[in-house]
Motif scaffolding. Sequence first.
Motif, PDB file in Angstrom:
ATOM      1  N   GLN A 216     -11.151 -11.760   3.427  1.00  0.00           N
ATOM      2  CA  GLN A 216     -10.598 -10.853   4.444  1.00  0.00           C
ATOM      3  C   GLN A 216     -10.779 -11.436   5.837  1.00  0.00           C
ATOM      4  O   GLN A 216      -9.872 -11.353   6.666  1.00  0.00           O
ATOM      5  N   ALA A 217     -11.945 -12.009   6.106  1.00  0.00           N
ATOM      6  CA  ALA A 217     -12.199 -12.619   7.412  1.00  0.00           C
ATOM      7  C   ALA A 217     -11.205 -13.750   7.662  1.00  0.00           C
ATOM      8  O   ALA A 217     -10.643 -13.863   8.763  1.00  0.00           O
ATOM      9  N   GLU A 218     -10.968 -14.553   6.640  1.00  0.00           N
ATOM     10  CA  GLU A 218     -10.012 -15.645   6.755  1.00  0.00           C
ATOM     11  C   GLU A 218      -8.618 -15.103   7.085  1.00  0.00           C
ATOM     12  O   GLU A 218      -7.932 -15.626   7.971  1.00  0.00           O
ATOM     13  N   SER A 219      -8.216 -14.057   6.412  1.00  0.00           N
ATOM     14  CA  SER A 219      -6.898 -13.464   6.638  1.00  0.00           C
ATOM     15  C   SER A 219      -6.763 -12.935   8.061  1.00  0.00           C
ATOM     16  O   SER A 219      -5.747 -13.153   8.735  1.00  0.00           O
ATOM     17  N   VAL A 220      -7.785 -12.250   8.540  1.00  0.00           N
ATOM     18  CA  VAL A 220      -7.769 -11.722   9.911  1.00  0.00           C
ATOM     19  C   VAL A 220      -7.668 -12.870  10.911  1.00  0.00           C
ATOM     20  O   VAL A 220      -6.868 -12.829  11.853  1.00  0.00           O
ATOM     21  N   LEU A 221      -8.458 -13.911  10.700  1.00  0.00           N
ATOM     22  CA  LEU A 221      -8.453 -15.041  11.632  1.00  0.00           C
ATOM     23  C   LEU A 221      -7.132 -15.791  11.626  1.00  0.00           C
ATOM     24  O   LEU A 221      -6.642 -16.204  12.681  1.00  0.00           O
ATOM     25  N   LEU A 222      -6.532 -15.962  10.457  1.00  0.00           N
ATOM     26  CA  LEU A 222      -5.226 -16.623  10.406  1.00  0.00           C
ATOM     27  C   LEU A 222      -4.181 -15.809  11.168  1.00  0.00           C
ATOM     28  O   LEU A 222      -3.340 -16.373  11.870  1.00  0.00           O
TER      29      LEU A 222
ATOM     30  N   LEU B 163      -4.823 -13.780  13.714  1.00  0.00           N
ATOM     31  CA  LEU B 163      -5.137 -13.916  15.136  1.00  0.00           C
ATOM     32  C   LEU B 163      -4.674 -15.266  15.677  1.00  0.00           C
ATOM     33  O   LEU B 163      -4.200 -15.360  16.811  1.00  0.00           O
ATOM     34  N   LEU B 164      -4.804 -16.313  14.868  1.00  0.00           N
ATOM     35  CA  LEU B 164      -4.386 -17.641  15.322  1.00  0.00           C
ATOM     36  C   LEU B 164      -2.876 -17.746  15.501  1.00  0.00           C
ATOM     37  O   LEU B 164      -2.411 -18.540  16.319  1.00  0.00           O
ATOM     38  N   LYS B 165      -2.122 -16.948  14.771  1.00  0.00           N
ATOM     39  CA  LYS B 165      -0.671 -16.943  14.978  1.00  0.00           C
ATOM     40  C   LYS B 165      -0.331 -16.442  16.367  1.00  0.00           C
ATOM     41  O   LYS B 165       0.630 -16.894  16.985  1.00  0.00           O
ATOM     42  N   GLU B 166      -1.117 -15.511  16.862  1.00  0.00           N
ATOM     43  CA  GLU B 166      -0.876 -14.933  18.191  1.00  0.00           C
ATOM     44  C   GLU B 166      -1.569 -15.712  19.307  1.00  0.00           C
ATOM     45  O   GLU B 166      -1.102 -15.709  20.441  1.00  0.00           O
ATOM     46  N   HIS B 167      -2.693 -16.328  18.991  1.00  0.00           N
ATOM     47  CA  HIS B 167      -3.518 -16.989  20.011  1.00  0.00           C
ATOM     48  C   HIS B 167      -3.818 -18.424  19.566  1.00  0.00           C
ATOM     49  O   HIS B 167      -4.964 -18.763  19.255  1.00  0.00           O
ATOM     50  N   LYS B 168      -2.803 -19.255  19.584  1.00  0.00           N
ATOM     51  CA  LYS B 168      -2.904 -20.614  19.043  1.00  0.00           C
ATOM     52  C   LYS B 168      -3.890 -21.515  19.779  1.00  0.00           C
ATOM     53  O   LYS B 168      -4.336 -22.510  19.239  1.00  0.00           O
TER      54      LYS B 168
END
Length: 185
Positions: A76-82, A84-89
């Motif tokens: 779940q943490a990985e999914s959330v971070l991925l 977030l990275l789409k929005e904040h590269k």
Amino acid sequence: GDSKAAARALLAFAQHAPGHHMVGNRHTGVFLAQLTAETGGLKEALRVLNNVRKKDPTQGGPLFAQLLEANGHYDQAESVLLGLLKEHKKETMLYTLLARVQLRKGDRMQAMRVLEGALQATDCTPGRCGYRPPDPSVLRSLAILYLEDGIEEDRAFELAQQAQPLVKNPGWEDLYLAALMGRAQ
């Protein structure tokens, strides 16, 4: 400096408000989750933040990922971070968190790819695109991983040389990296 007292105040606020709200640029529920985590209540902090995110899924993303990780919910943490990275590269901290989650999952190679990705995503020459120097913790972490695994030693030495002038106050990671470099040599 009293996280427990501040958490009690936020709980009282939520009872009278009613509920948690944005106050300035902070969400009181996210702040409560942070304070609860600081006092050692990681499961309760995750519960609080889950409730906040049910109403507004955009709140507290990095903290949510950290709490998921701390509670052993790595996928779940990985999914959330991925997400977030789409929005904040260009947010280095997100890459660092993702690499840490990958390491917790036992996927060292993926962690290395994530850290290399952080360097590529934030690479920019001075005077262009909001230049920020490379994050020394990313450089150092990646060099350590390479040297621990005995791979990409030339790249590890290059990263260590880039990190050295950026580190203001050397810590144990710097000593560990120096020891790994000595072993590799």
